[in-house]
Design an enzyme around this catalytic site. Structure first.
Site, PDB file in Angstrom:
ATOM      1  N   HIS A   1       1.185   3.172  -3.235  1.00 49.53           N
ATOM      2  CA  HIS A   1      -0.115   2.509  -3.127  1.00 49.53           C
ATOM      3  C   HIS A   1       0.115   1.071  -2.658  1.00 49.53           C
ATOM      4  CE1 HIS A   1      -4.115   1.448  -5.426  1.00 49.53           C
ATOM      5  NE2 HIS A   1      -4.114   1.027  -4.183  1.00 49.53           N
TER       6      HIS A   1
ATOM      7  N   ASN B   1       4.708   9.253  -7.590  1.00 52.32           N
ATOM      8  CA  ASN B   1       4.265   7.910  -7.209  1.00 52.32           C
ATOM      9  C   ASN B   1       5.345   6.912  -7.633  1.00 52.32           C
ATOM     10  OD1 ASN B   1       3.138   5.285  -7.561  1.00 52.32           O
ATOM     11  ND2 ASN B   1       1.110   6.156  -7.331  1.00 52.32           N
TER      12      ASN B   1
ATOM     13  N   HIS C   1       5.913   1.982  -9.417  1.00 52.79           N
ATOM     14  CA  HIS C   1       6.418   1.151 -10.514  1.00 52.79           C
ATOM     15  C   HIS C   1       7.909   0.853 -10.413  1.00 52.79           C
ATOM     16  CE1 HIS C   1       2.495   0.824 -11.975  1.00 52.79           C
ATOM     17  NE2 HIS C   1       2.349   2.125 -12.103  1.00 52.79           N
TER      18      HIS C   1
ATOM     19  N   ARG D   1       0.826  -6.255  -5.430  1.00 50.25           N
ATOM     20  CA  ARG D   1       1.482  -6.507  -6.720  1.00 50.25           C
ATOM     21  C   ARG D   1       2.758  -5.683  -6.900  1.00 50.25           C
ATOM     22  NH1 ARG D   1      -2.879  -3.887 -10.855  1.00 50.25           N
ATOM     23  NH2 ARG D   1      -4.218  -5.349  -9.784  1.00 50.25           N
TER      24      ARG D   1
ATOM     25  N   ARG E   1      -1.431  -2.025  -2.469  1.00 53.11           N
ATOM     26  CA  ARG E   1      -2.626  -2.695  -2.995  1.00 53.11           C
ATOM     27  C   ARG E   1      -2.893  -3.964  -2.204  1.00 53.11           C
ATOM     28  NH1 ARG E   1      -4.209  -0.717  -8.389  1.00 53.11           N
ATOM     29  NH2 ARG E   1      -5.712  -2.414  -8.300  1.00 53.11           N
TER      30      ARG E   1
ATOM     31  N   HIS F   1      -3.467  10.849 -12.389  1.00 52.93           N
ATOM     32  CA  HIS F   1      -3.686   9.600 -13.121  1.00 52.93           C
ATOM     33  C   HIS F   1      -3.526   9.814 -14.620  1.00 52.93           C
ATOM     34  CE1 HIS F   1      -4.901   5.555 -14.081  1.00 52.93           C
ATOM     35  NE2 HIS F   1      -4.780   5.304 -12.792  1.00 52.93           N
TER      36      HIS F   1
ATOM     37  N   THR G   1      -5.791   1.919 -11.142  1.00 49.75           N
ATOM     38  CA  THR G   1      -7.038   2.400 -10.541  1.00 49.75           C
ATOM     39  C   THR G   1      -7.931   2.999 -11.633  1.00 49.75           C
ATOM     40  OG1 THR G   1      -5.602   3.022  -8.709  1.00 49.75           O
ATOM     41  CG2 THR G   1      -7.899   3.684  -8.556  1.00 49.75           C
TER      42      THR G   1
ATOM     43  N   GLU H   1      -8.736  14.122  -4.617  1.00 48.86           N
ATOM     44  CA  GLU H   1      -7.838  14.028  -5.765  1.00 48.86           C
ATOM     45  C   GLU H   1      -8.709  13.701  -6.962  1.00 48.86           C
ATOM     46  OE1 GLU H   1      -4.205  11.753  -5.378  1.00 48.86           O
ATOM     47  OE2 GLU H   1      -4.167  11.383  -7.555  1.00 48.86           O
TER      48      GLU H   1
ATOM     49  N   GLU I   1      -1.640   5.573  -0.531  1.00 43.78           N
ATOM     50  CA  GLU I   1      -2.922   5.222  -1.150  1.00 43.78           C
ATOM     51  C   GLU I   1      -3.332   3.836  -0.672  1.00 43.78           C
ATOM     52  OE1 GLU I   1      -2.438   5.320  -5.342  1.00 43.78           O
ATOM     53  OE2 GLU I   1      -2.006   7.449  -5.406  1.00 43.78           O
TER      54      GLU I   1
END
Ligand code: PXP
Length: 250
Positions: free
Chosen positions: A48, A12, A15, A54, A50, A201, A106, A156, A75
């Site tokens: 993701h 992922n 970040h 963000r 969002r 996660h 999440t 998931e 996502e």
């Protein structure tokens, strides 16, 4: 013991975009990060989009769809806006996640059992557009059964509670959460042997080994810890180190 049959690694890269957005500049580039991760052995790239944008931006999603050579896992929240974007982009996978604007990340799994009709419709729409659909859920039989009933291709399992117990040094709680995840994988396989079971996660090089050893987990999606490690060891080394941790016994 080391075994060869371990889950795939989905990285992922959200970040990387978090760092970029912190300054409102155009670096570091998430697409470049995805390329490095793929070269270092990532089996797929997760991002993701969002609702509050963000980190990942719309243009990242479109650019990523062009650039990824492995598999894109997008996502999104189960909203009309996000479903429209996903149907345009047609990633290999769409993962539906719950989203609250005020959360840092999440926090829990999707409440599938309570919104089966809505999710059945959305899953059918996304599948018709050419994507396979995964639902991010807590490791609970009720949610797994509902995900199967909705026609999801994959689930998931949320490993956040397992990870948090470890951070709090509560080893008995961590074992309890691990057992819950194992039971959820078994339940899913018994209910529908075609259902793909992923997990993710809060996974780190320290806690990933026990999860990676669970038979029946297809792929782990890992972001924050892997990007954090990249600050010190570089992104390619971080991907390699995570893969090594996934192969290790604990
Ligand atoms: N899987 C899902 C569905 C997520 O929402 C996230 C966080 O964006 C992850 C995996 C990765 O979690 P982490 O960043 O804690 O590794």
């Amino acid at each position: 013991m080391t075994t060869s049959k371990r889950p795939l690694l989905g990285v992922n890269i959200d970040h990387v975009a978090t760092l970029r957005q912190a300054r409102g500049v155009d670096y570091p580039c998430p697409v470049e990060a995805a390329r490095i991760c793929e070269q270092a052995g990532a089996d797929g790239i997760t991002l993701h989009l969002r609702e509050d944008r963000r980190h990942i931006q719309d243009h990242d999603v479109y650019a990523m769809a062009e650039a990824i050579t492995t598999r894109m896992n997008l996502e999104i929240a189960a909203t009309a806006e996000m479903v429209t974007i996903a149907c345009q982009v047609k990633p290999a996978w769409v993962c539906l996640v719950p989203e609250k604007r005020e959360e840092l990340t999440t926090e829990g799994g999707l409440e599938v059992a309570g919104q089966q009709k809505l999710l059945t419709d959305i899953i059918a729409q996304l599948q018709e557009a050419g994507s396979r659909v995964s639902l991010f859920i807590d490791p609970e039989p009720k949610q797994i059964a509902a995900a199967i009933a909705c026609g999801a291709d994959a689930i998931e399992l949320h490993t956040g509670a397992y990870a948090e117990a470890g951070l709090a040094n509560d080893l008995s709680q961590q074992q309890h959460e691990l057992a819950r995840i194992k039971a959820a994988v078994d339940f899913a396989q018994t209910e529908n042997s075609d259902l793909i079971v992923n997990a993710g996660h809060g996974l780190t090089r320290d806690n990933v080994g026990a999860i990676a050893q669970i038979a029946g987990i297809y792929e782990l999606n890992i972001g924050h810890a892997l990007i954090a490690d990249a600050v010190f060891m570089g992104l390619a080394e971080s991907v390699k180190a995570m893969r090594a941790a996934m192969r290790s016994s604990i």
